[in-house]
Design a protein around this motif. Structure first.
Motif, PDB file in Angstrom:
ATOM      1  N   GLU A  46     -74.874 -77.032  -9.112  1.00  0.00           N
ATOM      2  CA  GLU A  46     -76.155 -77.080 -10.107  1.00  0.00           C
ATOM      3  C   GLU A  46     -77.262 -77.140  -9.484  1.00  0.00           C
ATOM      4  O   GLU A  46     -77.456 -77.411  -8.080  1.00  0.00           O
ATOM      5  CB  GLU A  46     -75.973 -78.486 -10.709  1.00  0.00           C
ATOM      6  N   SER A  54     -78.833 -74.781 -15.747  1.00  0.00           N
ATOM      7  CA  SER A  54     -78.827 -75.037 -14.164  1.00  0.00           C
ATOM      8  C   SER A  54     -77.862 -76.189 -14.167  1.00  0.00           C
ATOM      9  O   SER A  54     -77.685 -76.621 -13.064  1.00  0.00           O
ATOM     10  CB  SER A  54     -80.045 -75.737 -13.871  1.00  0.00           C
ATOM     11  N   HIS A  55     -77.038 -76.709 -15.294  1.00  0.00           N
ATOM     12  CA  HIS A  55     -76.405 -77.921 -15.144  1.00  0.00           C
ATOM     13  C   HIS A  55     -75.258 -77.636 -15.665  1.00  0.00           C
ATOM     14  O   HIS A  55     -74.596 -76.780 -16.584  1.00  0.00           O
ATOM     15  CB  HIS A  55     -77.085 -79.061 -15.822  1.00  0.00           C
ATOM     16  N   TRP A  57     -72.561 -79.109 -18.134  1.00  0.00           N
ATOM     17  CA  TRP A  57     -72.398 -79.860 -19.278  1.00  0.00           C
ATOM     18  C   TRP A  57     -71.042 -80.314 -19.598  1.00  0.00           C
ATOM     19  O   TRP A  57     -70.147 -79.584 -19.274  1.00  0.00           O
ATOM     20  CB  TRP A  57     -73.171 -79.250 -20.510  1.00  0.00           C
ATOM     21  N   THR A  88     -73.629 -72.092 -15.636  1.00  0.00           N
ATOM     22  CA  THR A  88     -72.882 -72.185 -14.465  1.00  0.00           C
ATOM     23  C   THR A  88     -71.582 -71.505 -14.723  1.00  0.00           C
ATOM     24  O   THR A  88     -70.995 -71.025 -13.435  1.00  0.00           O
ATOM     25  CB  THR A  88     -72.537 -73.648 -14.177  1.00  0.00           C
TER      26      THR A  88
END
Length: 219
Positions: A46, A54-55, A57, A88
């Motif tokens: 991340e 960017s994360h 989830w 990601t």
């Protein structure tokens, strides 16, 4: 950790290979191991910031678990899988771990840089994974067995474009969506739109998330 966010982003996103990236990610604590069913183990990367892609989830983890435990098919060996709006890309990477040929797609170049970091961090399956831009509203490539999409039903202004991309799929393709409701009325309208061409089956996972299966009706 004395990096300003912009400096850190430039270092990570500007260097997508080699030990320098690995050391930087480890120093910043952005790598974490994700244990999935069936002995599938992935490294998630991340990147700090507010960008959605960017994360990792919760719906991405749900979909990755679903794939890893055989929720798509007993075997994915040799099958063609595309992840839409991948961020990601963990769900697609889980499919690659199970033998699929995988294409990870997103509309946003920043998100795709994060995708490439995750492919790099999971080099054991990286050879089976391609990364490319795919805008919602554009047609899907042909020959797909599965399309994966985690947490893509969230922005009503993009529902028509998302529905158009899904509608371009072939009848052989099963679409699997990890779904977390946020605006139930608007999202119900989206699924009603999709139901004009697809059979929609909902598999509730818990109070907050579900797996949605779309199979296109012939004709």
């Amino acid at each position: 950790h004395g990096y300003e966010r912009s400096t850190f982003m430039n270092e990570v996103l500007g260097a997508l290979h080699g030990e320098r990236v690995q050391r930087l990610l480890e120093r910043q604590g952005l790598r974490r191991e994700v244990e999935l069913p069936g002995g599938v183990r992935l490294t998630a990367v991340e990147v700090p910031g507010d960008a959605i892609g960017s994360h990792v989830w919760d719906c991405e983890l749900l979909l990755a678990r679903h794939v890893a435990e055989g929720g798509l098919a007993p075997s994915l060996e040799g099958l063609s899988v595309l992840e839409l709006g991948c961020g990601t890309g963990l769900a697609g990477l889980a499919a690659a771990c199970r033998g699929a040929h995988v294409m990870l797609t997103d509309a946003d170049e920043h998100a795709l840089r994060v995708t490439r970091l995750n492919v790099l961090a999971n080099a054991a399956v990286g050879a089976a994974v391609a990364v490319r831009t795919l805008l919602w509203g554009e047609a899907l490539p042909g020959g797909l067995d599965y399309v994966l999409a985690a947490d893509v039903v969230y922005d009503p202004t993009r529902f028509a474009a998302l529905a158009a991309t899904l509608a371009s799929s072939e009848t052989r393709t099963t679409i699997v969506i990890g779904y977390h409701p946020r605006q139930p009325a608007a999202e119900a309208a989206f699924f009603s739109m999709v139901a004009a061409q697809f059979t929609v089956v909902r598999q509730q996972y818990n109070d907050h998330m579900a797996i949605i299966l779309l199979t296109k009706r012939a004709g």
